[in-house]
Design a protein around this motif. Structure first.
Motif, PDB file in Angstrom:
ATOM      1  N   THR A   1       9.594  -3.642  -3.671  1.00  0.00           N
ATOM      2  CA  THR A   1       9.214  -3.515  -2.267  1.00  0.00           C
ATOM      3  C   THR A   1       7.896  -4.264  -2.045  1.00  0.00           C
ATOM      4  N   GLU A   2       7.370  -4.228  -0.812  1.00  0.00           N
ATOM      5  CA  GLU A   2       6.176  -5.000  -0.489  1.00  0.00           C
ATOM      6  C   GLU A   2       4.941  -4.096  -0.416  1.00  0.00           C
ATOM      7  N   PRO A   3       4.078  -4.118  -1.440  1.00  0.00           N
ATOM      8  CA  PRO A   3       2.947  -3.184  -1.511  1.00  0.00           C
ATOM      9  C   PRO A   3       1.868  -3.403  -0.459  1.00  0.00           C
ATOM     10  N   THR A   4       1.803  -4.605   0.118  1.00  0.00           N
ATOM     11  CA  THR A   4       0.744  -4.848   1.115  1.00  0.00           C
ATOM     12  C   THR A   4       0.990  -4.091   2.420  1.00  0.00           C
ATOM     13  N   LEU A   5       2.175  -3.473   2.553  1.00  0.00           N
ATOM     14  CA  LEU A   5       2.434  -2.610   3.708  1.00  0.00           C
ATOM     15  C   LEU A   5       1.819  -1.224   3.527  1.00  0.00           C
ATOM     16  N   TYR A   6       1.425  -0.918   2.303  1.00  0.00           N
ATOM     17  CA  TYR A   6       0.781   0.364   2.005  1.00  0.00           C
ATOM     18  C   TYR A   6      -0.687   0.274   2.435  1.00  0.00           C
ATOM     19  N   LYS A   7      -1.171   1.298   3.128  1.00  0.00           N
ATOM     20  CA  LYS A   7      -2.497   1.204   3.743  1.00  0.00           C
ATOM     21  C   LYS A   7      -3.648   1.212   2.748  1.00  0.00           C
ATOM     22  N   ASN A   8      -3.430   1.786   1.562  1.00  0.00           N
ATOM     23  CA  ASN A   8      -4.569   1.912   0.649  1.00  0.00           C
ATOM     24  C   ASN A   8      -4.253   1.404  -0.755  1.00  0.00           C
ATOM     25  N   VAL A   9      -3.855   0.147  -0.821  1.00  0.00           N
ATOM     26  CA  VAL A   9      -3.649  -0.498  -2.120  1.00  0.00           C
ATOM     27  C   VAL A   9      -4.946  -0.465  -2.929  1.00  0.00           C
ATOM     28  N   ASN A  10      -6.056  -0.612  -2.237  1.00  0.00           N
ATOM     29  CA  ASN A  10      -7.346  -0.644  -2.922  1.00  0.00           C
ATOM     30  C   ASN A  10      -7.618   0.643  -3.700  1.00  0.00           C
ATOM     31  N   GLU A  11      -7.162   1.784  -3.184  1.00  0.00           N
ATOM     32  CA  GLU A  11      -7.366   3.061  -3.875  1.00  0.00           C
ATOM     33  C   GLU A  11      -6.559   3.108  -5.175  1.00  0.00           C
ATOM     34  N   ILE A  12      -5.369   2.512  -5.154  1.00  0.00           N
ATOM     35  CA  ILE A  12      -4.557   2.448  -6.377  1.00  0.00           C
ATOM     36  C   ILE A  12      -5.287   1.630  -7.434  1.00  0.00           C
TER      37      ILE A  12
END
Length: 333
Positions: free
Chosen positions: A91-102
């Protein structure tokens, strides 16, 4: 950490018993050996013709967002044993709002290699820099066409100009930050031949790794020509062009032995069940893993995982090959 040297080392070991022994020793000494693959959101902004996002029946059930407040639990449970974290798999992770937290959580638990796979159409200079500063090791960009015409045909809703701009952003960032740029090119009978001009089109971008891999069946997809009959006669020549050009540019080329293209089973797919750990809003590692109660270590202890590893180590290759799956081993050139 040079993750690709580890892959090359693994490929050089032909004895499956040695591989299982290595996993067993890493397991009982509580060292890192998991490859955690994490899709934080079941969504995509594109509709690539070879992808299951064009399978209407599949997409009906592909929903969900991973709760942000459970990212740290994910870290405690799995990142502590991970040698690599792959953010974005199907899937496309840049649609997730907080990739930076991961990424920050993976860095907190000292994951040696953190990679993110994206179609790059939503990347911005600010977000990419933030991810890299917080520990992102590698950006892997998916590509299904070398020309603007083939790219936008194969990657429906994709914008070739946005893709090129993303490569520019990453190339500029690489001048000051140690991030790896990898391109994953999925080929079929209609887009394979244009790979010969890959480096002509993308000559200006600082690519570290290029992987070319054949189409696989991912459901009732819009593009459904899975034959490689037209590819095989061209494969050696185009692969050689890519090897030569990659060598000139100091790019690692990940490609496959032609004999494997129509015979994809590998004993590594059996070994993979102990290493590969997939997590998404709707999939959790293994069905008997108890979310919010287990960690990887407590689960392994409860299910006597080390006995399974030893059992497979003692099994014959012929017996293990009965349990293989469709998995190609690529060669690192």
């Amino acid at each position: 950490m040079n993750f690709y040297k580890l892959i090359k080392l693994n490929h050089s070991i032909k004895n499956h018993r040695l591989k299982f022994l290595g996993i067993y020793l890493l397991h009982i000494t509580k060292r890192r050996y998991l490859a955690v693959h994490f899709d934080p959101i079941n969504a995509c902004n594109l509709r690539c013709k070879m992808c299951y996002f064009t399978d209407k029946n599949y997409v009906k059930n592909l929903k969900g967002i991973f709760p942000e407040n459970e990212i740290d639990y994910l870290g405690k449970s799995f990142f502590k044993r991970a040698i690599k974290l792959q953010i974005g798999c199907g899937t496309e992770p840049t649609l997730y709002k907080n990739v930076n937290e991961i990424i920050k959580t993976a860095s907190k638990y000292k994951v040696p290699y953190i990679s993110l796979t994206t179609n790059a159409n939503l990347l911005t200079k600010e977000t990419v820099k933030e991810w890299v500063v917080n520990g992102l090791s590698e950006i892997t960009v998916s590509l299904h066409g070398v020309t603007k015409e083939s790219y936008e045909s194969m990657m429906t809703k994709g914008d070739f100009d946005k893709f090129i701009n993303a490569l520019k952003i990453i190339t500029e960032l690489k001048k000051t930050h140690p991030v790896v740029l990898r391109i994953n090119y999925t080929f079929n009978e209609d887009n394979f031949e244009e790979l010969a001009s890959f480096y002509t089109v993308f000559n200006d971008y600082d690519i570290d790794i290029l992987q070319i891999r054949p189409i696989t069946k991912l459901g009732d997809t819009e593009y459904n020509n899975f034959s490689l009959e037209k590819v095989i006669p061209l494969y050696d020549n185009i692969n050689k062009i890519l090897i030569d050009e990659s060598t000139k540019r100091n790019v690692k080329l990940l490609s496959h032995n032609p004999s494997q293209l129509n015979n994809r089973v590998s004993i590594d797919s059996v070994i993979n069940k102990y290493i590969y750990c997939y997590i998404s809003p709707t999939s959790l590692f293994r069905k008997d893993f108890k979310w919010n109660n287990d960690t990887y270590d407590s689960y392994a202890k409860r299910t006597l995982l080390k006995k399974d590893i030893l059992k497979d180590m003692c099994s014959s290759k012929a017996e293990l090959m009965k349990h293989t799956s469709d998995k190609l081993n690529y060669e690192i050139n």
